[in-house]
Enzyme design. Structure first.
Site, PDB file in Angstrom:
ATOM      1  N   GLU A  82      -3.005   9.147   8.119  1.00 11.91           N
ATOM      2  CA  GLU A  82      -4.034   8.753   7.275  1.00 11.91           C
ATOM      3  C   GLU A  82      -4.342   7.938   8.969  1.00 11.91           C
ATOM      4  O   GLU A  82      -5.469   7.265   8.630  1.00 11.91           O
ATOM      5  CB  GLU A  82      -3.231   7.923   6.367  1.00 11.91           C
ATOM      6  CG  GLU A  82      -4.387   7.071   5.923  1.00 11.91           C
ATOM      7  CD  GLU A  82      -5.689   7.040   5.657  1.00 11.91           C
ATOM      8  OE1 GLU A  82      -5.880   8.453   4.834  1.00 11.91           O
ATOM      9  OE2 GLU A  82      -6.787   6.807   5.508  1.00 11.91           O
TER      10      GLU A  82
ATOM     11  N   ARG B 244       8.069  -9.036   6.396  1.00  6.68           N
ATOM     12  CA  ARG B 244       6.577  -8.746   5.905  1.00  6.68           C
ATOM     13  C   ARG B 244       6.939  -9.426   4.573  1.00  6.68           C
ATOM     14  O   ARG B 244       7.888  -9.025   3.753  1.00  6.68           O
ATOM     15  CB  ARG B 244       6.409  -7.241   6.320  1.00  6.68           C
ATOM     16  CG  ARG B 244       6.646  -6.588   7.437  1.00  6.68           C
ATOM     17  CD  ARG B 244       6.550  -5.871   6.902  1.00  6.68           C
ATOM     18  NE  ARG B 244       5.207  -5.182   6.986  1.00  6.68           N
ATOM     19  CZ  ARG B 244       4.976  -3.684   6.603  1.00  6.68           C
ATOM     20  NH1 ARG B 244       5.491  -2.800   7.363  1.00  6.68           N
ATOM     21  NH2 ARG B 244       3.113  -3.017   5.292  1.00  6.68           N
TER      22      ARG B 244
ATOM     23  N   TYR C 136      -3.385   8.149  12.144  1.00  7.55           N
ATOM     24  CA  TYR C 136      -4.694   8.953  12.547  1.00  7.55           C
ATOM     25  C   TYR C 136      -6.043   9.383  12.112  1.00  7.55           C
ATOM     26  O   TYR C 136      -7.086   9.203  13.081  1.00  7.55           O
ATOM     27  CB  TYR C 136      -4.199  10.145  13.450  1.00  7.55           C
ATOM     28  CG  TYR C 136      -2.785   9.825  13.659  1.00  7.55           C
ATOM     29  CD1 TYR C 136      -3.149   9.204  15.082  1.00  7.55           C
ATOM     30  CD2 TYR C 136      -1.612  10.625  13.876  1.00  7.55           C
ATOM     31  CE1 TYR C 136      -2.165   8.413  15.964  1.00  7.55           C
ATOM     32  CE2 TYR C 136      -0.593  10.464  14.276  1.00  7.55           C
ATOM     33  CZ  TYR C 136      -0.837   9.535  14.948  1.00  7.55           C
ATOM     34  OH  TYR C 136       0.304   9.208  16.031  1.00  7.55           O
TER      35      TYR C 136
ATOM     36  N   THR D 178      -1.829  10.126  23.915  1.00  8.48           N
ATOM     37  CA  THR D 178      -2.520   9.003  23.449  1.00  8.48           C
ATOM     38  C   THR D 178      -3.220   8.036  25.283  1.00  8.48           C
ATOM     39  O   THR D 178      -4.216   8.014  25.202  1.00  8.48           O
ATOM     40  CB  THR D 178      -1.885   7.970  23.009  1.00  8.48           C
ATOM     41  OG1 THR D 178      -1.319   8.844  21.999  1.00  8.48           O
ATOM     42  CG2 THR D 178      -2.784   6.222  22.652  1.00  8.48           C
TER      43      THR D 178
ATOM     44  N   TRP E 236       1.229  -1.642  -0.714  1.00 12.93           N
ATOM     45  CA  TRP E 236      -0.153   0.007  -0.206  1.00 12.93           C
ATOM     46  C   TRP E 236       0.433   1.376   0.053  1.00 12.93           C
ATOM     47  O   TRP E 236       0.856   2.253  -0.382  1.00 12.93           O
ATOM     48  CB  TRP E 236      -0.434  -0.329   1.154  1.00 12.93           C
ATOM     49  CG  TRP E 236      -0.357   0.252   2.445  1.00 12.93           C
ATOM     50  CD1 TRP E 236       0.554   0.312   3.250  1.00 12.93           C
ATOM     51  CD2 TRP E 236      -1.085   2.068   2.725  1.00 12.93           C
ATOM     52  NE1 TRP E 236       0.959   0.481   4.649  1.00 12.93           N
ATOM     53  CE2 TRP E 236      -0.177   1.902   4.201  1.00 12.93           C
ATOM     54  CE3 TRP E 236      -2.463   2.705   2.800  1.00 12.93           C
ATOM     55  CZ2 TRP E 236      -0.389   2.791   4.654  1.00 12.93           C
ATOM     56  CZ3 TRP E 236      -1.745   3.999   3.754  1.00 12.93           C
ATOM     57  CH2 TRP E 236      -0.978   4.113   5.219  1.00 12.93           C
TER      58      TRP E 236
END
Lengths: 532, 226
Positions: free
Chosen positions: A256, A451, A258, A329, A140
């Site tokens: 993005e 990954r 968030y 946070t 992505w």
């Protein structure tokens, strides 16, 4: 009581025109939610294929490794742009912003319709991108040179770029609509400091969209012209620099994440307050914690690129800035817990999902602070540790907030009450499934499993098998969700206007369930409470 | 939230006026937000030149410095090896290679290295070289005094040229705690065809004029003996 019935002017277009031409925020919200569920089936199927392939070492049934790359890419894009964003922003946002701020509809209803159909068209383009010319297997992040014409010569990446352009245009229009609505159309008496936290979250999300998406659009256009028209923004052999792509992408990409999680914060705040039967602890702190997360989110992007050769001072700055985000946070987590503290908590499905969200978000947050360290990230970069981290912190957290919002608001949307026992069962299956799926990936990642690769050494076989079993259980949870949906829509149990009782104090609970086609035609007046 | 349900007050007339006022305010808000969107797109595009300037100023991404040789009499103790790397864009029909693999020098000393480029096509072509050094962090200490990469190079069909680069490594590289361990620097060039090929036309025009004048000279020479 102000449950005013509007049946006498509840006329609406019928048949397909009601939906295709819709300018009604509830119908558009419903369409967004349906699109999200549909996309979730595609994106979920992609992840099941990947987990089944990774169930054992060796190559099982995906014979073409590029197809695996295409699955990785499609899964990421679909989940981010066509599941999480449409559900949390387009779906719940459209449905509940007007209801919660006491206005009949969005500021620009027709533009709202355009936003939806743009994202629908974008989904079609993106699915095409997966099937033509070998598919887009870029991940992505679409990093050049992998995404350049040299390594993806077909049209697949171009289709993907155009899909993102359309989805981005949709998000920008939606964001303008949301901000205008929230700034100008709140009920009298609802000052900024009296807005529900969900509205705060949506307002901030819309601002993040407005600032981040255009940067992605610009970068994608540069990539498109690099691929097709001979420019060299990202090609070093033409005077460009692929690192510029990384900067532009992550300048968009970090806000993005968030964009995906702020609406979740909003939903969870509403639910925790409702089910603890207490106002949220530290309302202003919560609102400004979200604001500061949004602001600081724009100056930490390079922590996604620690390995590309920054000097040590730059890495020190980005490490520090990233860790700073843990403070607001932490304020949010603390305030949720403090809201629950001493409350008479009702453990219905929305509350279970909210508490599940808090747990998952804390786990993901802890690994986030770990990865924020540039030195540690040198080892963890591009391993499954990162995969586990971001799935905890935004994917399954966002999923839990979507489920929570669904169970919380579906009575308001459909007028039917979901079967509580089935909802709780669905929660526990999903909770066990996702943790079994993603927690072992921390261990695989710490052991060095990379990954985005179709195969792995035998040493990682154990954790991968557990992870795959977790994926199958999560899929059962997903199927159960559709069972709940079916059972609810076909049930005879009516949802009351305020099915959650004294804790539910926001304006959407003052209208009937299901919410009539037109609501708040008489503006509710919210007179400030007397000073204490 | 603590929004208590209130008796709603109905003021239909006010409502209509408010709606009208609101819709023009909505338009204004949307225009302002739209402006924000376009300025962000502009910023994305501006990032390309800004990024280049930022690299030139800070030495980011291994961007080298342009300097006049001035070592202030300072020469570092330990020598550094500079390796030379050459690349060509696949659309540019040139051969390009360094004429030496490496040079060992001490920071503060000036050195000269040569590259060789050959145009293997049958057309004159203008080429430009981009460059950087690795590791990136030494960019701010790598100074070029004169380099073929400062200007565009034009090569005639089949022409081979040898191109010099004079450079020195700043002696303070040995005092920076981030760079003092560096013992090898790789200087890399990549040639690509310039967007602006107008020099080729100028050249062909000039060569045509030269040819004409030579021809006319010949003619005169032919005439003269006669």
């Amino acid at each position: 009581m102000s449950n005013i019935t509007h049946d006498h002017h509840d006329h609406r277009p019928s048949g397909w025109k009601r939906w295709a031409y819709s300018t009604n925020h509830k119908d558009i919200g419903t369409m967004y939610l349906v699109l999200s569920m549909f996309a979730a089936i595609i994106g979920g199927a992609a992840s099941m294929l990947m987990r089944a392939e990774l169930h054992e070492p060796g190559i099982q049934f995906i014979t073409d490794p590029q197809f695996y790359n295409v699955l990785v890419t499609a899964h990421g894009f679909i989940m981010v742009f066509f599941v999480v964003m449409p559900a949390l922003i387009g779906g719940f946002g459209n449905w509940f912003i007007p209801l919660m701020i006491g206005t009949p509809d969005m500021a620009f209803p027709r533009m709202n319709n355009v936003s939806f159909w743009l994202v629908a068209a974008a989904l079609i383009l993106l699915v095409i991108a997966g099937f033509i010319d070998g598919g887009a297997g870029t991940g992505w992040t679409v990093y050049p040179p992998l995404s350049s014409a040299d390594y993806h010569p077909g049209m697949a990446v171009d289709f993907g770029i155009l899909a993102l352009h359309l989805a981005g245009a949709s998000s920008i229009l939606g964001a303008i609509n949301f901000i205008t609505t929230i700034i100008n159309m709140r009920a009298p008496g609802m000052t900024f400091h009296r807005m529900p936290l969900f509205i705060w979250a949506m307002l901030l999300t819309a601002f993040l969209l407005l600032l981040a998406i255009p940067v992605l659009a610009g970068a994608l256009t540069m990539l498109l012209t690099d691929r097709n028209f001979g420019t060299a923004f990202f090609a070093p052999d033409g005077g460009g620099d692929p690192v510029l792509w990384q900067h532009l992408f992550w300048f968009f990409g970090h806000p993005e994440v968030y964009i995906m999680i702020l609406p979740a914060f909003g939903i969870i705040s509403e639910i925790v307050s409702t089910f603890s039967k207490k106002p949220i602890f530290g309302y202003l702190g919560m609102a400004y914690a979200m604001t500061s997360i949004g602001v600081v989110g724009f100056v930490v992007w390079a922590h996604h690129m620690y390995t590309m050769g920054f000097n040590v001072e730059t890495r020190a700055y980005f490490t520090l800035a990233t860790m700073v985000i843990a403070v607001p946070t932490g304020i949010k987590i603390f305030s949720w817990l403090a809201t629950m503290w001493g409350g008479s908590i009702k453990f219905d499905t929305p509350m279970l999902y909210s508490m599940g969200f808090i747990f998952l978000f804390v786990v993901g947050g802890v690994t986030g602070v770990t990865l924020a360290n540039a030195g540690v990230d040198m080892a963890f970069h591009d391993t499954y540790f990162v995969v586990a981290h971001f799935h905890y912190v935004l994917s399954i957290s966002a999923l839990f907030s979507m489920y929570a919002g669904f169970y919380y608001w579906f009575g308001k949307m459909s007028g039917k009450r979901y079967p509580e026992w089935l909802g709780r069962l669905q929660f526990w299956v999903t909770f066990v499934g996702v943790n079994l799926l993603f927690f072992p990936q921390h261990f695989a990642g710490m052991a060095g499993m990379p990954r985005r690769i179709i195969d792995y050494p035998d040493a990682y076989a154990g954790w991968n098998m557990i992870s795959s079993w977790g994926a199958y259980i999560s899929a059962v949870g997903g199927i159960l969700f559709f069972v709940v949906l079916y059972k609810t829509l076909t049930s005879n149990v009516k949802a009351e206007a305020n099915e959650w009782g004294v804790g539910a104090t926001t304006l959407e609970w003052t209208v009937d369930s299901p919410a009539p086609f037109h609501t708040h035609e008489v503006t509710p007046n919210i007179i400030p409470e007397p000073a204490e | 939230m603590e929004l208590k349900k209130q008796k709603s007050t109905t003021r239909v007339g006010d409502g209509v006026v408010n709606m009208r006022k609101k819709s023009s305010r909505n338009g204004l808000t949307a225009v302002v937000l739209g402006f924000l969107v376009f300025s962000m797109i502009g910023l994305a595009y501006a990032s390309e030149p800004l990024y280049r300037i930022f690299c030139q100023v800070t030495g980011y991404g291994g961007t080298t410095r342009i300097a006049v040789f001035d070592n202030k009499g300072l020469v570092a103790k330990n020598s550094i090896t500079v390796r030379f790397d050459a690349n060509v864009n696949k659309l540019l029909p040139w051969r390009f290679k360094p004429m030496q693999n490496k040079i060992t020098l001490r920071p503060g000393e000036q050195a000269i290295a040569f590259y060789e480029a050959t145009n293997v096509s049958d057309k004159p072509i203008v080429g430009t070289a981009v460059f950087n050094v690795a590791p990136f962090k030494v960019g701010e200490y790598f100074n070029k005094i004169e380099c073929f990469c400062f200007t565009e190079q034009i090569l005639l069909p089949g022409q081979t040229v040898q191109m010099p680069v004079t450079f020195f490594v700043d002696s303070s590289i040995a005092e920076d705690r981030n760079t003092k361990e560096v013992s090898t620097i790789t200087l890399s060039y990549t040639f690509y065809a310039s967007d602006d090929q107008s020099e080729v036309e100028n050249l062909s025009r000039t060569s045509l004029e030269i040819k004409k004048s030579v021809d006319s000279l010949r003619r005169t020479q032919i005439i003269q003996p006669g």
